[in-house]
Write a protein that holds these residues in place. Structure first.
Motif: not given
Lengths: 312, 526
Positions: B99-103, B194-196, B213-215, B222-224
């Motif tokens: 998820f966007s919080d890194g979990s 999502g991506a954002f 940053p976790h998408y 080749g990068k996320p």
């Protein structure tokens, strides 16, 4: 100034205010359509509509709904927006300062434009200068607000890039910069009304005997104009100015939408279309309080300018 | 098996493209001016397009719609497989997703999100997952949807915004007594997949989303993804101001360009005037009940009259006048971008003689009056109705126009208190079942409140909802559409694309036919 007068005028606001509250509350509910269509869209099923109506308490009688609303109002709670799902108070606090800034800026600009021009016009009555000034203001008065707005935006913002195309700033100076064009748009029609009224009042006063007397006393021209002419001529213009502040709020609705300014005007329109009852009620009440206060201040200024007002 | 293959192919294609693509620009902000602000950023409880069309940037789904909006591709799930008896769907979760919080995004989050989305008490979209009976998890990466009945629409439903995956723990930890209260609070600062990721929101002014940053999805370099650091959505309701802002370079893109301005912006060397294919159809709903709400006899109850009036509309002229030639006449009740559309070119080609003959056959007297509701203040609807008014006067039918504001016309529409009303529809799901259930299947909302019912269509629709063979299902849809078009419970007008103007430097933005604005692949060239 008579203190009793101030107290009486303040006391008169309370029933006016209550009446506005009742009228708005009943009126929005008498309009055809309901907020559920905004919440559920046009294709919702009947069950969904009934469920939402029950959740919002819209299936109760209007007096019961009003009782609940009034009880909450006394506790300072204006309810939650049905569509935006946030407290109405939060919306008002976010949006109102923007509209106040815009209208105050516009009112100030209108005065700055109207007073000197009216003076010049009245003193140089029927000269070419007078006629040009009046013609110029006439154009400002007769053009619709949204049209002036688009013209100013197209030339001063999009073409010349002197100003941003709409929006609102982050700081006081930035706000002045962003709101200059919208305030000017709003100010143009108000200043035209004020200027015409003030010009004819000044002309009337200039013909008065006490002005001849002041001149005969040997007072300097500037003192005669400032102390005797302008002060007396302003009485009716102040009343007109006060009355037009309400109109200015109305004009702000259109200006806010042309210039993409996040004030209460646009919010009010959207809420009426969506039948977002709590927001309509909350905003109307706040605007009504403001207009009542402006009227009060107008009356007080008038009483100060002309002591006869508070004794009548 | 073909689906597994397709998923693999899509991945291979993505990897392959990385080598050949032009260099993309990373970082920076894209400012995209919208005509209205979002209302409620909860994927399950929202209703409006202003939410739906940007929600997928914040919340990812197990599967995603393809760029043409007609099919699905892998999303948070890498693979999906329908059992042979079509009574269960197994999905494999992508490994290492967060998820966007890194979990981490777990199978429990998936089960919980889908259970919430299919709960009939939660909003109006639960119908998309109505066939799901229960959801099981197996191990750390497998989710099994057990079905009540075979459901050919399920895969598309899993690529639709309301099936988005939310973090269960974070959602449940949000203050609030009910799901809706929690959703309200959560949607103020949502944590998504999502991506954002949501950054800040000043209601009515601007919504700002930042790079997640976790998408998981990889870009052409080749990068996320996403390439952009930030997308800003200022709200500029006035069309002219939105365009001026774009021309002054204060914004990078502007949506909903009025058709009248499209040609002008096309010739602007600094702009790309995009017309993204859409599922948007413009039509007139017709009340087909024998008597109107006010007790009058309804001449439009006779299919012949409805056919005649359809023939009497010059759709090309209408598309020219209202959309400045950008719209095209309808080919069915669904758009030509909707899967399984029965497309043989425009229907009810303009034919005054045929219209007159049909009216005569139906015994309609010269000077007969009909009434349509139009939205007050809408230039498009006024143009549509006045143009049709002229067309119909040529066949001796007088059209009265009744202009109402939105809330009033919706109330009248729901009560069946109308003879005709101008309407607009956009699909939300890449499947023909949604539009058909509203337009043609009576038990849902009486076929757009028109009162039109063809029992054979109702039966066929129910059958098609369990038909797993794509070709057989398409055949069923062909029959449904033919019957519907023939009986004409609507006036078929035109379909039109989404007009979006972007600065030349903006690349990779897409609005799919369902309306979703996809910013994950967008970037601004320096």
């Amino acid at each position: 100034m008579n203190l009793n007068y101030v107290v009486v005028r303040l006391a008169q606001i309370v029933p006016t205010f209550f009446l506005i509250m009742v009228v708005i509350f009943v009126l929005v509910r008498l309009l055809p359509g309901d907020p559920t269509s905004a919440v559920l869209g046009i294709h919702a099923t009947d069950e969904a509509v009934e469920r939402i109506n029950a959740e919002l308490g819209l299936n109760r009688s209007i007096p019961v709904q009003f009782g609940l609303f009034f009880e909450h109002f006394l506790r300072g709670d204006l309810g939650d927006s049905i569509i935006l799902k946030v407290p109405v108070m939060q919306l008002v606090l976010e949006r109102l300062p923007v509209t106040l800034f815009l209208t105050a800026f516009a009112a100030m600009m209108a005065v700055i434009l109207a007073v000197p021009m009216a003076l010049v016009s009245a003193i140089r009555r029927d000269s070419l200068l007078d006629n040009s000034i009046r013609a110029g203001f006439q154009v400002g008065l007769s053009m619709p607000v949204f049209y002036i707005g688009i013209i100013l935006l197209t030339f001063l913002a999009a073409k010349l890039r002197w100003f941003p195309v709409g929006g609102f700033g982050d700081s006081f100076g930035d706000n002045l910069y962003h709101l200059f064009l919208p305030a000017l748009t709003l100010a143009l029609s108000l200043s035209a009304v004020l200027m015409r009224n003030l010009r004819s009042s000044i002309i009337d006063v200039l013909d008065a005997e006490y002005v001849d007397f002041a001149r005969a006393k040997g007072l300097r021209h500037r003192v005669v104009l400032g102390r005797h002419v302008l002060r007396n001529a302003l009485i009716s213009t102040v009343a007109l100015f006060g009355l037009n502040i309400g109109t200015l709020f109305g004009g702000a609705v259109i200006t806010e939408s042309v210039f993409a300014i996040p004030g209460v005007g646009r919010l009010l329109i959207d809420s009426i279309y969506g039948r977002d009852y709590p927001v309509i009620q909350g905003l109307t009440l706040v605007l009504a309080i403001l207009v009542c206060l402006v009227f009060l201040v107008t009356d007080l200024v008038q009483a100060w300018l002309d002591p006869r007002v508070s004794h009548s | 098996m073909t689906r597994w293959l397709r998923a693999l192919l899509a991945c291979a294609l993505l990897v392959g493209m990385a080598g050949t693509a032009e260099a993309v620009t990373r970082g920076g902000t894209l400012t995209y001016a919208r005509y209205a602000d979002s209302l409620f950023l909860d994927p399950v409880l929202n209703d409006a397009n202003v939410d739906i069309w940007i929600l997928t940037n914040l919340y990812d789904t197990l599967l995603q719609p393809t760029a043409d909006g007609k099919d699905v591709q892998p999303g948070l799930a890498t693979e999906y497989k329908m059992s042979d008896d079509a009574m269960s769907l197994t999905l494999k979760l992508r490994s290492g997703i967060k998820f966007s919080d890194g979990s981490p995004i777990t199978v429990n989050d998936v089960k919980w999100s889908l259970d919430r989305a299919r709960n009939p008490k939660n909003g109006i979209w639960s119908f998309t997952l109505a066939s799901v009976d229960s959801i099981d998890t197996q191990g750390e990466d497998t989710v099994v949807l057990k079905l009540k009945n075979p459901d050919p629409t399920l895969v598309a439903a899993l690529a639709t915004f309301n099936s988005a995956i939310l973090p269960q723990k974070q959602f449940e930890a949000t203050p609030g007594a009910t799901d809706e209260e929690k959703a309200k609070a959560f949607a103020e600062h949502p944590i998504g997949s999502g991506a954002f990721v949501f950054d800040r929101w000043q209601r009515g002014t601007e919504l700002v989303i930042k790079r997640n940053p976790h998408y998981w999805q990889m870009g052409e370099d080749g990068k996320p993804l996403p390439y952009l650091d930030e997308v800003r959505f200022p709200v500029i309701p006035d069309d002219a101001t939105r365009i001026l802002k774009l021309q002054a370079g204060e914004v990078d893109g502007a949506e909903l360009i009025p058709y009248a301005r499209v040609a002008e912006l096309k010739s602007d060397p600094n702009l790309n005037m995009e017309l993204f294919p859409s599922t948007k159809v413009q039509f007139i709903t017709v009340n087909v009940r024998p008597t109107l709400k006010n007790g009058e006899k309804n001449v439009l109850a006779d299919p012949k009259v409805r056919q005649a009036l359809n023939y009497a509309i010059d759709k090309d002229a209408l598309a020219q006048i209202v959309t400045f030639g950008i719209g095209t006449p309808l080919v069915s009740f669904m758009s030509s971008a909707t899967p399984m559309v029965d497309n043989h070119g425009p229907i009810y080609a303009y034919d005054v003689e045929k219209a007159k003959a049909l009216l005569k056959e139906a015994g309609v007297a010269e000077g007969t009056e009909v009434t349509s509701i139009g939205l007050a203040g809408s230039a498009d609807e006024t143009n549509i109705l006045t143009t049709i008014q002229q067309s119909w006067s040529a066949v001796g039918v007088k059209l009265n126009i009744e202009q109402l504001d939105n809330a009033t016309r919706t109330a009248r529409y729901r009560a069946g208190d109308f003879q005709m009303r101008v309407s607009l529809w956009t699909d939300d799901i890449a499947d023909p079942s949604e539009i058909t259930s509203y337009f043609a299947y009576f038990p849902n909302i009486e076929s757009l409140h028109s009162g039109w019912q063809d029992k054979s269509v109702d039966e066929l629709f129910l059958k098609s909802q369990q038909e797993m063979d794509k070709e057989k299902r398409a055949d069923m849809y062909k029959t449904i559409q033919q019957k519907y078009v023939d009986s004409a419970p609507i006036m078929f007008l035109y379909e039109s694309p989404y007009p979006v103007a972007l600065r030349k430097q903006v690349k990779g933005f897409n609005q799919i036919p369902l309306g979703n604005n996809i910013f994950s692949g967008a970037y601004v060239e320096k």
